[in-house]
Design a protein around this motif. Structure first.
Motif, mmCIF file in Angstrom:
data_model
loop_
_atom_site.group_PDB
_atom_site.id
_atom_site.type_symbol
_atom_site.label_atom_id
_atom_site.label_comp_id
_atom_site.label_asym_id
_atom_site.label_seq_id
_atom_site.Cartn_x
_atom_site.Cartn_y
_atom_site.Cartn_z
ATOM 1 N N GLU A 321 0.830 -1.202 0.000
ATOM 2 C CA GLU A 321 0.000 0.000 0.000
ATOM 3 C C GLU A 321 0.869 1.259 0.000
ATOM 4 N N ARG A 322 1.901 1.264 0.802
ATOM 5 C CA ARG A 322 2.787 2.421 0.879
ATOM 6 C C ARG A 322 3.603 2.597 -0.398
ATOM 7 N N MET A 323 4.077 1.479 -0.931
ATOM 8 C CA MET A 323 4.857 1.554 -2.158
ATOM 9 C C MET A 323 4.002 2.036 -3.317
ATOM 10 N N ARG A 324 2.757 1.594 -3.364
ATOM 11 C CA ARG A 324 1.862 2.025 -4.436
ATOM 12 C C ARG A 324 1.672 3.534 -4.396
ATOM 13 N N ALA A 325 1.539 4.096 -3.204
ATOM 14 C CA ALA A 325 1.384 5.541 -3.078
ATOM 15 C C ALA A 325 2.654 6.272 -3.505
ATOM 16 N N GLU A 326 3.809 5.755 -3.091
ATOM 17 C CA GLU A 326 5.079 6.416 -3.406
ATOM 18 C C GLU A 326 5.384 6.344 -4.900
ATOM 19 N N ARG A 327 5.249 5.159 -5.483
ATOM 20 C CA ARG A 327 5.569 5.012 -6.902
ATOM 21 C C ARG A 327 4.485 5.593 -7.795
ATOM 22 N N GLY A 328 3.244 5.618 -7.293
ATOM 23 C CA GLY A 328 2.201 6.278 -8.055
ATOM 24 C C GLY A 328 2.483 7.757 -8.215
ATOM 25 N N LYS A 329 3.132 8.335 -7.223
ATOM 26 C CA LYS A 329 3.481 9.755 -7.266
ATOM 27 C C LYS A 329 4.770 10.008 -8.039
ATOM 28 N N ASN A 330 5.786 9.181 -7.783
ATOM 29 C CA ASN A 330 7.125 9.474 -8.303
ATOM 30 C C ASN A 330 7.523 8.660 -9.533
ATOM 31 N N GLY A 331 6.815 7.594 -9.831
ATOM 32 C CA GLY A 331 7.138 6.774 -10.989
ATOM 33 C C GLY A 331 7.811 5.471 -10.619
ATOM 34 N N LEU A 332 8.007 4.625 -11.638
ATOM 35 C CA LEU A 332 8.578 3.298 -11.455
ATOM 36 C C LEU A 332 10.068 3.336 -11.772
ATOM 37 N N PRO A 333 10.940 3.038 -10.808
ATOM 38 C CA PRO A 333 12.375 2.986 -11.101
ATOM 39 C C PRO A 333 12.725 1.660 -11.760
ATOM 40 N N LEU A 334 13.398 1.714 -12.902
ATOM 41 C CA LEU A 334 13.778 0.504 -13.619
ATOM 42 C C LEU A 334 15.286 0.456 -13.784
ATOM 43 N N PRO A 335 15.910 -0.673 -13.417
ATOM 44 C CA PRO A 335 17.346 -0.799 -13.673
ATOM 45 C C PRO A 335 17.641 -0.620 -15.164
ATOM 46 N N GLU A 336 18.818 -0.117 -15.481
ATOM 47 C CA GLU A 336 19.183 0.159 -16.873
ATOM 48 C C GLU A 336 19.056 -1.083 -17.755
ATOM 49 N N ASP A 337 19.507 -2.235 -17.241
ATOM 50 C CA ASP A 337 19.459 -3.442 -18.056
ATOM 51 C C ASP A 337 18.017 -3.900 -18.290
ATOM 52 N N THR A 338 17.149 -3.706 -17.285
ATOM 53 C CA THR A 338 15.733 -4.052 -17.456
ATOM 54 C C THR A 338 15.113 -3.191 -18.552
ATOM 55 N N TRP A 339 15.355 -1.880 -18.468
ATOM 56 C CA TRP A 339 14.818 -0.966 -19.481
ATOM 57 C C TRP A 339 15.406 -1.291 -20.853
ATOM 58 N N GLY A 340 16.687 -1.595 -20.906
ATOM 59 C CA GLY A 340 17.311 -1.936 -22.176
ATOM 60 C C GLY A 340 16.697 -3.178 -22.804
ATOM 61 N N ALA A 341 16.370 -4.176 -21.980
ATOM 62 C CA ALA A 341 15.757 -5.403 -22.490
ATOM 63 C C ALA A 341 14.346 -5.135 -23.002
ATOM 64 N N ILE A 342 13.601 -4.261 -22.319
ATOM 65 C CA ILE A 342 12.247 -3.919 -22.756
ATOM 66 C C ILE A 342 12.299 -3.135 -24.066
#
Length: 361
Positions: A321-342
């Motif tokens: 619940e807390r993480m959903r509020a924090e990331r809903g506000k600030n966004g989803l942090p993705l490691p560089e390699d994860t983003w690169g694979a996507i």
């Protein structure tokens, strides 16, 4: 490390799967549920799964827009065959069947078999809780032997998730959702892409050496390359020694053997099985004792003196619940390699660099 707003990421994932041949409705569901996993802090079940899902679809292990097949249908029980369709389409249909039967009869059970990866099991407990139902879920992953039983070093179990959801009027539900291994395979995947490091005791090598190195599970790999656990020789460890190992065993039998998905076997295509029970508290508890006692007991647990000064005792579902509020506000942090694979996966299905650039603009 890019940080991406949830709505942008969900739309982007939807575009990827639509380009890969899914209907827009199914692509939207995949984007929605993968991003919810990231929002709640379960990155292991989030958008890092995109390349693997596409690979499963490409190789015929997963099929777009499959219709579920009702194998057995009684007033209180159903067996649902997903026919290797996407779990984000099959699982909510199975849960809806369970909700409908429990509302009519007070109690129901649904066996889901042969589903693509159903993602974060907590989604389905939350769906039941939104309908004011208690739910219990036993899950297995056939074709994904990754976990060594207590006392062993060889892969025998899947990560065999277990989940319970309890509704609370006017509040988010209490949701207990965990793999019966020290970590879910997705957390090893996430660590391999530069995400959160694993606990020191998460993995075991074939010689019995305890490790936190993802290479133990995946063998050698390049940064943005698809991970293949068949290349590794080690295993994930069951949590809690004999207790977690025993619970994993029962998840395999109930989520796998009883649903008809089958318990874990090497070499077969991946499939999730899930056995779910749904209970209507209003039928069990006509005096409405349950909600007040849940609130009272939750407050008692929260009032426990923390082991460390300034610490806090949390109840199931609270971190999410807390993480959903924090990331809903600030966004989803993705490691560089994860983003690169996507990004590589998006290009492979034909998305333009201009569309990819929009996500992080």
């Amino acid at each position: 490390m890019p940080t991406i707003k949830a709505d942008r990421m969900s739309a982007f994932v939807s575009d990827i799967f639509a380009a890969a041949g899914c209907s827009r409705a199914e692509a939207d569901r995949i984007g929605k549920y993968l991003v919810i996993a990231n929002l709640t802090g379960h990155d292991s079940h989030g958008v890092q799964r995109v390349p693997r899902y596409l690979e499963w679809k490409r190789t015929g292990q997963l099929h777009a827009d499959r219709e579920i097949r009702i194998v057995t249908d009684t007033p209180v029980l159903a067996v649902v065959d997903a026919q290797r369709g996407f779990g984000q389409s099959a699982a909510p249909q199975a849960v809806e069947i369970g909700i409908r039967k429990a509302k009519a009869m007070g109690l129901s059970a649904v066996a889901l078999r042969n589903s693509g990866h159903i993602g974060r099991v907590g989604d389905w407990a939350e769906m039941a809780a939104a309908a004011d139902l208690v739910s219990v879920h036993f899950v297995n992953a056939a074709g994904s032997s990754l976990v060594a039983p207590f006392g062993g070093v060889e892969r025998r179990f899947s990560t065999a998730p277990y989940c319970v959801g309890v509704p609370r009027p006017g509040k988010t539900p209490l949701v207990l959702d965990f793999a019966t291994s020290v970590v879910a395979e997705g957390k090893v995947l996430n660590a391999s892409f530069g995400g959160k490091k694993l606990p020191d005791d998460a993995l075991v090598g074939p010689d019995g050496t305890i490790s936190a190195d993802p290479h133990v599970l995946y063998g050698d790999y390049a940064p943005t390359e698809l991970r293949d656990y068949r290349k590794g020789k080690g295993a994930i460890r069951a949590f809690g020694d004999h207790k977690g190992s025993g619970l994993a065993f029962m998840c395999e039998l109930l989520g796998g053997s009883l649903t008809g998905t089958g318990a874990t076997e090497e070499g077969r295509p991946f499939a999730n099985g899930m056995l779910s029970f749904y209970i209507d508290p209003k039928v069990v508890d006509p005096d409405n004792f349950f909600p007040a006692d849940v609130a009272k007991y939750t407050a008692l647990i929260k009032a426990t003196k923390p082991i460390k000064p300034g610490g806090e005792v949390l109840v199931p579902g609270e971190p999410e619940e807390r993480m959903r509020a924090e990331r809903g506000k600030n966004g989803l942090p993705l490691p560089e390699d994860t983003w690169g694979a996507i990004v590589a996966a998006a290009r492979a299905v034909g998305l333009s660099d201009a569309r990819i650039a929009e996500v992080t603009a």
